[in-house]
Design a protein around this motif. Structure first.
Motif, short mmCIF file in Angstrom:
data_model
loop_
_atom_site.label_atom_id
_atom_site.label_comp_id
_atom_site.label_asym_id
_atom_site.label_seq_id
_atom_site.Cartn_x
_atom_site.Cartn_y
_atom_site.Cartn_z
N GLU A 46 0.83 -1.21 0.00
CA GLU A 46 0.00 0.00 0.00
C GLU A 46 0.86 1.26 0.00
N PHE A 47 1.85 1.30 0.89
CA PHE A 47 2.73 2.47 0.96
C PHE A 47 3.40 2.74 -0.39
N SER A 48 3.90 1.68 -1.02
CA SER A 48 4.71 1.85 -2.23
C SER A 48 3.89 2.23 -3.45
N THR A 49 2.57 2.03 -3.41
CA THR A 49 1.74 2.51 -4.52
C THR A 49 1.16 3.89 -4.24
N ALA A 50 1.30 4.35 -2.99
CA ALA A 50 0.89 5.71 -2.66
C ALA A 50 2.02 6.69 -2.92
N TYR A 51 3.25 6.29 -2.60
CA TYR A 51 4.42 7.15 -2.76
C TYR A 51 5.48 6.36 -3.53
N THR A 52 5.57 6.64 -4.82
CA THR A 52 6.39 5.81 -5.73
C THR A 52 7.76 6.42 -5.95
N GLU A 53 8.45 6.74 -4.89
CA GLU A 53 9.79 7.31 -4.99
C GLU A 53 10.77 6.46 -4.20
N SER A 54 12.05 6.59 -4.49
CA SER A 54 13.06 5.86 -3.75
C SER A 54 13.19 6.43 -2.35
N GLY A 55 13.60 5.60 -1.42
CA GLY A 55 13.77 6.05 -0.04
C GLY A 55 12.98 5.22 0.95
N TYR A 64 -2.77 10.80 0.20
CA TYR A 64 -2.56 9.36 0.34
C TYR A 64 -3.57 8.65 -0.54
N ARG A 65 -3.17 8.34 -1.77
CA ARG A 65 -4.06 7.72 -2.74
C ARG A 65 -3.43 6.44 -3.31
N PRO A 66 -3.21 5.41 -2.49
CA PRO A 66 -2.62 4.18 -3.02
C PRO A 66 -3.53 3.52 -4.03
N THR A 67 -2.96 2.90 -5.04
CA THR A 67 -3.76 2.15 -6.02
C THR A 67 -3.91 0.69 -5.61
N TRP A 68 -3.28 0.31 -4.53
CA TRP A 68 -3.42 -1.04 -3.95
C TRP A 68 -3.58 -0.88 -2.45
N ARG A 69 -4.65 -1.41 -1.89
CA ARG A 69 -4.89 -1.26 -0.44
C ARG A 69 -4.84 -2.62 0.25
N ALA A 70 -4.23 -2.63 1.43
CA ALA A 70 -4.17 -3.85 2.23
C ALA A 70 -5.58 -4.23 2.67
N PRO A 71 -5.97 -5.50 2.55
CA PRO A 71 -7.30 -5.92 3.00
C PRO A 71 -7.43 -5.77 4.51
N PHE A 72 -8.65 -5.42 4.96
CA PHE A 72 -8.93 -5.28 6.39
C PHE A 72 -7.91 -4.33 7.03
N GLY A 73 -7.77 -3.15 6.44
CA GLY A 73 -6.72 -2.20 6.79
C GLY A 73 -6.32 -2.11 8.25
N PRO A 74 -7.22 -1.67 9.16
CA PRO A 74 -6.83 -1.52 10.57
C PRO A 74 -6.39 -2.84 11.20
N VAL A 75 -7.08 -3.93 10.87
CA VAL A 75 -6.71 -5.23 11.42
C VAL A 75 -5.32 -5.63 10.93
N THR A 76 -5.06 -5.43 9.65
CA THR A 76 -3.75 -5.75 9.08
C THR A 76 -2.66 -4.93 9.75
N ALA A 77 -2.93 -3.65 9.98
CA ALA A 77 -1.94 -2.79 10.64
C ALA A 77 -1.63 -3.28 12.05
N VAL A 78 -2.65 -3.64 12.80
CA VAL A 78 -2.45 -4.15 14.16
C VAL A 78 -1.66 -5.45 14.13
#
Length: 482
Positions: A76-85, A392-406
């Motif tokens: 998700e992060f890498s499709t929202a911000y597609t730069e090196s770093g 923050y506009r990712p083109t791919w989102r992690a399923p069950f976002g908050p649960v996945t983050a936890v």
């Protein structure tokens, strides 16, 4: 999207990072970095901590599974911000400037040159099986490897990427073959053996938690490609494929290797062996006494591939921090001819050369694990802040976002606490020193690089808003969800 990524603080004559690395290289970076020295050392350590064959296999399986939520967030992060770093960018976008700076700071002083030095010393140790080189001779050979791969990835980026694709395939295919053969010849009685470890006998849960913690070094690196996202073609499509493909392949490989190892030799012998992989495969008919030679050859190929990968990608962290104003300014420079962050890469390899001469693998690993787990826990907390941002506009989102983050945060915290109490005192002290030493430099750079920080923020906001507008346009070529 443009085919180049403009450095924030570009100056006349400065080069640009080219978006010219394909999906194969993105996968090779993740797999090539992850499958390294860790698997050769961790099999025995995990077996000893787990105490039984099934718990040892479960530790590797769980170690891979707890990486899945983390990898989904990286997609998700890498499709929202597609730069090196990579993580430097994600912390920055969350508005957490100190964690962003600490990411590059701890990478430089606690994990990245440390990783290069660890891989180098491991190559030297296994190569000594054939050559007998040890002491200063072995260290000189190791330093020569660092110098060679630094030259390759600084001066010949495309050739370096082709080499990385090749060496990753060269080390994964033999691994898969050995695991397949090993599983065919396992001795069922070995699966009922156990060690004499009192912890494993009295508390299976504690045993498996300890075992999973010991897989951290073996599994770290699957997110590698995000550090070079600004150089990966079509990142909104390729990054999720590369990241998910890496975690699936590595988890299956490691779990299969663990299942074969504990089935080929009793777990007590495996835990007590200095060369557990060789000890396991020596039980395969036709290999026998040649197992040590086969394991040593495989280890050299595997670890050389990981060493090359580390030198290839890691310095992008400090390059990005310098572009943002939270590092020494000269490290942001992109070489005008080679289009690589040459200054940052040379400083990174320079410190690794010093560590090769004045450190041991055991000293380096304790510091590495503690710092990595701390950074992971902080990064995944940032998801809750990022998801509320307008850009923050990712083109791919992690399923069950908050649960996945936890699910990404909690295991990192548990393993960090376990490592904190288990690691050598000097490693814990060095980790705390790395954190404390970052504070004065953070405030100094905010003062002396205020112009760079302000200019980078303006340029970044303009670029991101332009990307968002392009993605929602009817004829956008970068939009869509993979």
């Amino acid at each position: 999207m443009s085919d180049t990524v403009e450095p924030t603080a570009a100056s006349p004559g400065q080069g640009k990072l080219q978006r010219n690395l394909g999906l194969t290289t993105a996968i090779a970076l993740g797999v090539g970095t992850t499958v390294g020295s860790g698997i050769f050392t961790s099999v025995g350590a995990v077996a000893g901590a787990a105490g039984t064959p099934l718990l040892a296999v479960a530790a590797f399986l769980v170690g891979g599974l707890i990486m899945v939520p983390q990898i989904l967030l990286y997609c998700e992060f890498s499709t929202a911000y597609t730069e090196s770093g990579g993580q430097v960018v994600y912390f920055r976008e969350a508005g957490w400037s100190f964690p962003s700076m600490f990411m590059s700071w701890s990478c430089y002083w606690a994990t990245d040159p440390v990783g290069i030095a660890t891989m180098t010393l491991t190559v030297v140790n296994y190569a000594a099986y054939f050559t007998g080189w040890g002491g200063n001779t072995g260290r000189l050979v190791g330093c020569a490897l660092i110098v060679f791969f630094t030259w390759l990835h600084v001066c010949h980026k495309k050739a370096g990427a082709t080499w990385q694709d090749f060496i990753t395939a060269a080390k994964i295919v033999p691994f898969i073959v050995l695991v397949g053969i090993g599983l065919f010849f396992v001795n069922g009685d070995n699966y009922s053996s156990r060690t004499s470890d009192a912890v494993a006998a009295s508390s299976p849960l504690l045993a498996i938690v300890t075992g999973v913690a010991l897989t951290t070094w073996a599994y770290d690196g699957m997110q590698t490609s995000v550090t070079m996202a600004g150089e990966i073609e079509n990142p909104r499509r390729n990054m999720p494929i590369a990241l998910i493909g890496t975690v699936v392949l590595v988890t299956l490989l490691y779990t299969g290797l663990a299942a074969a190892a504990v089935g080929l030799v009793d777990i007590g012998s495996l835990a007590g062996s200095d060369a557990p992989v060789a000890a396991a495969f020596s039980q395969i008919p036709g290999i026998g006494s040649n197992a040590g030679t086969i394991a040593a050859v495989l280890a050299v190929v595997v670890v050389v591939g990981s060493l090359s990968s580390l030198i290839m990608f890691q310095a992008r962290m400090q390059m990005k921090a310098a572009e943002e104003g939270y590092w020494w300014r000269s490290w942001a420079k992109i070489h005008p001819k080679y289009n690589t962050p040459a200054t940052a890469m040379l400083w990174q390899s320079g410190l690794a050369l010093v560590l090769v001469w004045f450190s041991t693998i055991q000293q380096l690993l304790g510091l590495f694990t503690l710092i990595v787990l701390l950074r992971n826990a902080l990064l995944f907390c940032a998801w809750f802040k990022l998801r509320r941002k307008e850009n923050y506009r990712p083109t791919w989102r992690a399923p069950f976002g908050p649960v996945t983050a936890v699910l990404a945060i909690v295991p990192s915290l548990i393993l960090m606490v376990s490592t904190f109490f288990d690691a050598p005192v000097e490693s814990v002290g060095a980790g705390l020193l790395a954190l404390a030493s970052a504070v004065p430099f953070y405030y100094r750079w905010r003062r002396v690089n205020a112009d760079v920080i302000e200019g980078a923020e303006r340029a970044r906001n303009a670029r991101i808003l332009g990307e968002v507008d392009a993605r929602v346009a009817p004829h956008s070529t970068e939009g869509g969800t993979w």
